[in-house]
Design a protein around this motif. Structure first.
Motif, mmCIF file in Angstrom:
data_model
loop_
_atom_site.group_PDB
_atom_site.id
_atom_site.type_symbol
_atom_site.label_atom_id
_atom_site.label_comp_id
_atom_site.label_asym_id
_atom_site.label_seq_id
_atom_site.Cartn_x
_atom_site.Cartn_y
_atom_site.Cartn_z
ATOM 1 N N GLY A 117 0.823 -1.209 0.000
ATOM 2 C CA GLY A 117 0.000 0.000 0.000
ATOM 3 C C GLY A 117 0.848 1.246 0.000
ATOM 4 O O GLY A 117 2.004 1.239 -0.441
ATOM 5 N N GLU A 118 0.302 2.331 0.533
ATOM 6 C CA GLU A 118 1.008 3.601 0.584
ATOM 7 C C GLU A 118 0.537 4.387 1.792
ATOM 8 O O GLU A 118 -0.504 4.101 2.386
ATOM 9 C CB GLU A 118 0.798 4.395 -0.704
ATOM 10 N N ALA A 119 1.316 5.408 2.150
ATOM 11 C CA ALA A 119 0.971 6.231 3.311
ATOM 12 C C ALA A 119 1.661 7.576 3.191
ATOM 13 O O ALA A 119 2.712 7.711 2.539
ATOM 14 C CB ALA A 119 1.384 5.545 4.601
ATOM 15 N N PHE A 120 1.063 8.565 3.832
ATOM 16 C CA PHE A 120 1.665 9.892 3.960
ATOM 17 C C PHE A 120 1.776 10.205 5.444
ATOM 18 O O PHE A 120 0.809 10.054 6.190
ATOM 19 C CB PHE A 120 0.825 10.962 3.270
ATOM 20 N N CYS A 121 2.965 10.607 5.878
ATOM 21 C CA CYS A 121 3.187 10.939 7.286
ATOM 22 C C CYS A 121 3.887 12.283 7.391
ATOM 23 O O CYS A 121 4.776 12.602 6.587
ATOM 24 C CB CYS A 121 4.041 9.874 7.973
ATOM 25 N N HIS A 122 3.471 13.061 8.362
ATOM 26 C CA HIS A 122 4.103 14.358 8.604
ATOM 27 C C HIS A 122 4.034 14.638 10.093
ATOM 28 O O HIS A 122 2.960 14.834 10.654
ATOM 29 C CB HIS A 122 3.391 15.462 7.821
ATOM 30 N N PHE A 123 5.186 14.632 10.739
ATOM 31 C CA PHE A 123 5.265 14.874 12.171
ATOM 32 C C PHE A 123 6.056 16.165 12.408
ATOM 33 O O PHE A 123 7.291 16.143 12.424
ATOM 34 C CB PHE A 123 5.929 13.702 12.884
ATOM 35 N N PRO A 124 5.388 17.278 12.574
ATOM 36 C CA PRO A 124 6.075 18.578 12.695
ATOM 37 C C PRO A 124 7.021 18.662 13.884
ATOM 38 O O PRO A 124 8.010 19.393 13.839
ATOM 39 C CB PRO A 124 4.920 19.581 12.838
ATOM 40 N N GLU A 125 6.736 17.920 14.950
ATOM 41 C CA GLU A 125 7.506 18.091 16.185
ATOM 42 C C GLU A 125 8.215 16.825 16.649
ATOM 43 O O GLU A 125 8.741 16.787 17.748
ATOM 44 C CB GLU A 125 6.572 18.583 17.304
ATOM 45 N N GLU A 126 8.244 15.791 15.827
ATOM 46 C CA GLU A 126 8.891 14.548 16.212
ATOM 47 C C GLU A 126 9.862 14.058 15.143
ATOM 48 O O GLU A 126 9.537 14.083 13.954
ATOM 49 C CB GLU A 126 7.865 13.430 16.468
ATOM 50 N N HIS A 127 11.027 13.607 15.587
ATOM 51 C CA HIS A 127 11.956 12.898 14.715
ATOM 52 C C HIS A 127 11.503 11.442 14.642
ATOM 53 O O HIS A 127 11.022 10.882 15.634
ATOM 54 C CB HIS A 127 13.379 12.958 15.261
ATOM 55 N N THR A 128 11.672 10.829 13.474
ATOM 56 C CA THR A 128 11.181 9.467 13.277
ATOM 57 C C THR A 128 12.301 8.544 12.821
ATOM 58 O O THR A 128 13.061 8.874 11.905
ATOM 59 C CB THR A 128 10.054 9.438 12.221
ATOM 60 N N ILE A 129 12.384 7.392 13.464
ATOM 61 C CA ILE A 129 13.324 6.338 13.064
ATOM 62 C C ILE A 129 12.501 5.105 12.734
ATOM 63 O O ILE A 129 11.667 4.670 13.548
ATOM 64 C CB ILE A 129 14.319 6.000 14.201
ATOM 65 N N CYS A 130 12.702 4.545 11.558
ATOM 66 C CA CYS A 130 11.996 3.325 11.147
ATOM 67 C C CYS A 130 13.010 2.211 10.911
ATOM 68 O O CYS A 130 13.968 2.393 10.156
ATOM 69 C CB CYS A 130 11.170 3.564 9.885
ATOM 70 N N LEU A 131 12.793 1.089 11.560
ATOM 71 C CA LEU A 131 13.652 -0.086 11.403
ATOM 72 C C LEU A 131 12.873 -1.177 10.704
ATOM 73 O O LEU A 131 11.805 -1.595 11.169
ATOM 74 C CB LEU A 131 14.121 -0.591 12.779
ATOM 75 N N SER A 132 13.398 -1.667 9.578
ATOM 76 C CA SER A 132 12.737 -2.754 8.861
ATOM 77 C C SER A 132 12.902 -4.062 9.618
ATOM 78 O O SER A 132 14.005 -4.429 10.027
ATOM 79 C CB SER A 132 13.317 -2.903 7.445
ATOM 80 N N LEU A 133 11.780 -4.759 9.802
ATOM 81 C CA LEU A 133 11.774 -6.079 10.432
ATOM 82 C C LEU A 133 11.375 -7.159 9.433
ATOM 83 O O LEU A 133 11.223 -8.322 9.797
ATOM 84 C CB LEU A 133 10.791 -6.092 11.611
#
Length: 209
Positions: free
Chosen positions: A37-53
Protein backbone atom coordinates in the motif's frame (compact mmCIF):
# COMPACT_ATOMS: atom_id res chain seq x y z
CA UNK A 1 5.88 14.67 27.48
CA UNK A 2 4.26 11.25 27.26
CA UNK A 3 3.63 9.14 24.17
CA UNK A 4 -0.04 10.12 24.29
CA UNK A 5 0.97 13.75 23.65
CA UNK A 6 2.60 12.91 20.31
CA UNK A 7 0.70 13.52 17.10
CA UNK A 8 -1.02 10.50 15.49
CA UNK A 9 0.43 9.12 12.27
CA UNK A 10 -1.41 9.98 9.07
CA UNK A 11 -1.60 6.33 8.07
CA UNK A 12 -4.59 4.11 7.41
CA UNK A 13 -2.86 1.00 8.75
CA UNK A 14 -3.26 0.44 12.51
CA UNK A 15 -0.18 -0.70 14.42
CA UNK A 16 0.12 -4.24 15.70
CA UNK A 17 1.53 -2.90 18.95
CA UNK A 18 1.91 0.61 20.35
CA UNK A 19 3.42 2.16 23.48
CA UNK A 20 0.60 4.74 23.56
CA UNK A 21 -0.87 3.43 26.81
CA UNK A 22 2.30 2.25 28.52
CA UNK A 23 3.24 5.60 30.03
CA UNK A 24 6.56 5.89 28.22
CA UNK A 25 7.90 9.45 28.30
CA UNK A 26 9.64 11.26 25.41
CA UNK A 27 9.27 8.31 23.06
CA UNK A 28 6.56 6.59 21.04
CA UNK A 29 7.15 3.11 19.63
CA UNK A 30 4.85 1.30 17.20
CA UNK A 31 5.12 -2.00 15.36
CA UNK A 32 3.44 -2.17 11.95
CA UNK A 33 2.71 -5.08 9.61
CA UNK A 34 0.76 -3.48 6.74
CA UNK A 35 -0.11 -5.13 3.43
CA UNK A 36 1.16 -3.60 0.20
CA UNK A 37 0.00 0.00 0.00
CA UNK A 38 1.01 3.60 0.58
CA UNK A 39 0.97 6.23 3.31
CA UNK A 40 1.66 9.89 3.96
CA UNK A 41 3.19 10.94 7.29
CA UNK A 42 4.10 14.36 8.60
CA UNK A 43 5.27 14.87 12.17
CA UNK A 44 6.08 18.58 12.69
CA UNK A 45 7.51 18.09 16.18
CA UNK A 46 8.89 14.55 16.21
CA UNK A 47 11.96 12.90 14.72
CA UNK A 48 11.18 9.47 13.28
CA UNK A 49 13.32 6.34 13.06
CA UNK A 50 12.00 3.33 11.15
CA UNK A 51 13.65 -0.09 11.40
CA UNK A 52 12.74 -2.75 8.86
CA UNK A 53 11.77 -6.08 10.43
CA UNK A 54 10.71 -7.67 7.16
CA UNK A 55 12.33 -11.09 6.58
CA UNK A 56 12.14 -10.49 2.82
CA UNK A 57 13.22 -7.31 0.99
CA UNK A 58 10.37 -4.94 0.16
CA UNK A 59 10.37 -2.68 -2.91
CA UNK A 60 9.86 0.93 -1.81
CA UNK A 61 9.20 4.33 -3.30
CA UNK A 62 9.84 7.01 -0.71
CA UNK A 63 9.64 10.78 -1.10
CA UNK A 64 10.94 12.93 1.74
CA UNK A 65 10.38 16.60 1.07
CA UNK A 66 12.05 17.15 -2.29
CA UNK A 67 14.13 13.95 -2.14
CA UNK A 68 13.05 10.77 -3.92
CA UNK A 69 14.27 7.24 -3.29
CA UNK A 70 13.42 3.87 -4.81
CA UNK A 71 14.88 0.54 -3.84
CA UNK A 72 14.66 -2.49 -1.58
CA UNK A 73 14.34 -2.32 2.18
CA UNK A 74 15.31 -5.43 4.13
CA UNK A 75 15.61 -6.50 7.74
CA UNK A 76 17.97 -4.19 9.61
CA UNK A 77 17.65 -1.23 7.22
CA UNK A 78 16.96 2.05 9.02
CA UNK A 79 15.37 5.29 7.84
CA UNK A 80 15.74 8.56 9.77
CA UNK A 81 13.36 11.46 9.13
CA UNK A 82 13.88 14.80 10.90
CA UNK A 83 10.92 16.58 12.46
CA UNK A 84 8.86 18.62 10.00
CA UNK A 85 9.81 16.65 6.88
CA UNK A 86 6.74 15.21 5.09
CA UNK A 87 7.08 11.63 3.85
CA UNK A 88 5.17 9.75 1.18
CA UNK A 89 5.85 6.01 0.90
CA UNK A 90 4.59 3.28 -1.39
CA UNK A 91 5.57 -0.37 -0.92
CA UNK A 92 4.81 -3.25 -3.26
CA UNK A 93 4.80 -6.16 -0.80
CA UNK A 94 3.57 -6.72 2.75
CA UNK A 95 5.87 -4.88 5.13
CA UNK A 96 6.96 -5.23 8.74
CA UNK A 97 8.70 -2.39 10.55
CA UNK A 98 9.21 -0.60 13.85
CA UNK A 99 8.52 3.14 14.09
CA UNK A 100 10.18 5.18 16.85
CA UNK A 101 9.38 8.85 17.39
CA UNK A 102 11.19 11.29 19.65
CA UNK A 103 10.00 14.86 20.33
CA UNK A 104 12.41 17.32 18.74
CA UNK A 105 12.33 19.41 21.94
CA UNK A 106 13.49 16.42 23.98
CA UNK A 107 16.41 15.82 21.65
CA UNK A 108 17.21 19.54 21.75
CA UNK A 109 17.22 19.42 25.57
CA UNK A 110 19.57 16.43 25.64
CA UNK A 111 21.84 18.12 23.10
CA UNK A 112 21.89 21.37 25.06
CA UNK A 113 22.84 19.52 28.25
CA UNK A 114 25.72 17.78 26.49
CA UNK A 115 26.86 20.29 23.85
CA UNK A 116 25.82 23.57 25.42
CA UNK A 117 25.45 26.48 22.99
CA UNK A 118 26.78 24.36 20.11
CA UNK A 119 23.42 22.59 19.92
CA UNK A 120 21.19 25.65 19.63
CA UNK A 121 20.20 24.73 16.06
CA UNK A 122 20.37 20.99 16.29
CA UNK A 123 18.91 19.10 13.32
CA UNK A 124 19.06 15.45 12.38
CA UNK A 125 20.46 14.27 9.06
CA UNK A 126 17.82 12.88 6.71
CA UNK A 127 18.76 9.30 5.78
CA UNK A 128 16.77 6.99 3.52
CA UNK A 129 18.47 3.68 4.26
CA UNK A 130 21.36 3.05 6.61
CA UNK A 131 22.90 0.23 8.61
CA UNK A 132 23.78 0.95 12.23
CA UNK A 133 24.31 -2.00 14.56
CA UNK A 134 24.04 0.07 17.75
CA UNK A 135 20.90 1.89 16.64
CA UNK A 136 19.35 -1.42 15.59
CA UNK A 137 20.23 -2.95 18.98
CA UNK A 138 18.52 -0.12 20.85
CA UNK A 139 15.44 -0.42 18.62
CA UNK A 140 15.30 -4.19 19.15
CA UNK A 141 15.43 -3.72 22.92
CA UNK A 142 12.53 -1.26 22.69
CA UNK A 143 10.61 -3.72 20.52
CA UNK A 144 11.16 -6.55 23.01
CA UNK A 145 9.88 -4.44 25.88
CA UNK A 146 6.92 -3.33 23.76
CA UNK A 147 6.08 -6.98 23.09
CA UNK A 148 6.43 -7.73 26.80
CA UNK A 149 4.16 -4.77 27.63
CA UNK A 150 6.78 -2.77 29.52
CA UNK A 151 8.05 -5.50 31.84
CA UNK A 152 11.35 -3.66 32.00
CA UNK A 153 9.74 -0.74 33.83
CA UNK A 154 9.94 3.04 33.55
CA UNK A 155 13.61 3.36 34.54
CA UNK A 156 14.59 0.85 31.87
CA UNK A 157 12.68 2.70 29.12
CA UNK A 158 13.97 6.07 30.28
CA UNK A 159 17.52 4.70 30.07
CA UNK A 160 16.97 3.34 26.57
CA UNK A 161 15.39 6.62 25.45
CA UNK A 162 18.34 8.64 26.69
CA UNK A 163 20.86 6.24 25.13
CA UNK A 164 18.95 6.50 21.84
CA UNK A 165 18.94 10.31 22.01
CA UNK A 166 22.67 10.42 22.77
CA UNK A 167 23.42 8.06 19.87
CA UNK A 168 21.38 10.14 17.41
CA UNK A 169 23.13 13.34 18.52
CA UNK A 170 26.56 11.72 18.27
CA UNK A 171 26.10 10.27 14.80
CA UNK A 172 23.21 11.97 13.01
CA UNK A 173 23.11 15.58 14.19
CA UNK A 174 23.61 18.22 11.49
CA UNK A 175 26.21 20.11 13.48
CA UNK A 176 29.99 20.38 13.39
CA UNK A 177 30.18 19.94 17.16
CA UNK A 178 31.46 16.57 18.34
CA UNK A 179 30.47 14.66 21.47
CA UNK A 180 33.62 12.99 22.64
CA UNK A 181 33.96 13.33 26.38
CA UNK A 182 31.61 15.38 28.52
CA UNK A 183 30.59 15.33 32.15
CA UNK A 184 27.61 13.10 32.79
CA UNK A 185 27.50 11.84 29.20
CA UNK A 186 28.24 8.60 27.36
CA UNK A 187 31.36 8.03 25.32
CA UNK A 188 31.59 5.15 22.84
CA UNK A 189 32.78 2.58 25.39
CA UNK A 190 30.16 3.64 27.94
CA UNK A 191 27.42 3.35 25.32
CA UNK A 192 28.47 -0.22 24.54
CA UNK A 193 28.54 -1.05 28.26
CA UNK A 194 25.02 0.34 28.75
CA UNK A 195 23.72 -1.68 25.81
CA UNK A 196 25.38 -4.83 27.14
CA UNK A 197 23.90 -4.24 30.60
CA UNK A 198 20.41 -3.61 29.27
CA UNK A 199 20.60 -6.65 27.02
CA UNK A 200 21.82 -8.90 29.86
CA UNK A 201 19.04 -7.79 32.16
CA UNK A 202 16.46 -8.35 29.46
CA UNK A 203 17.18 -12.09 29.36
CA UNK A 204 14.60 -13.02 32.06
CA UNK A 205 11.86 -11.43 29.95
CA UNK A 206 13.07 -13.12 26.78
CA UNK A 207 12.99 -16.53 28.44
CA UNK A 208 9.24 -16.20 28.75
CA UNK A 209 8.71 -15.74 24.98
Amino acid sequence: MTSADLRPAQMDHAPVLSSDNLGWENILVKQFQPPAGEAFCHFPEEHTICLSLSPRPVQFLQIKGSKRFTGLYGKGDISITPAGVPVFARWQQADHFLEIRLPSQFLQTVAHETLGNAAVRLELVDDFRIRDAQLEAIAQLLLTDLQQQNLGGKLYIDSLTNVLAAHLIRHYAATTAQISEYEGGLNQQQLLQVLDYLNDHLDPFRSGD
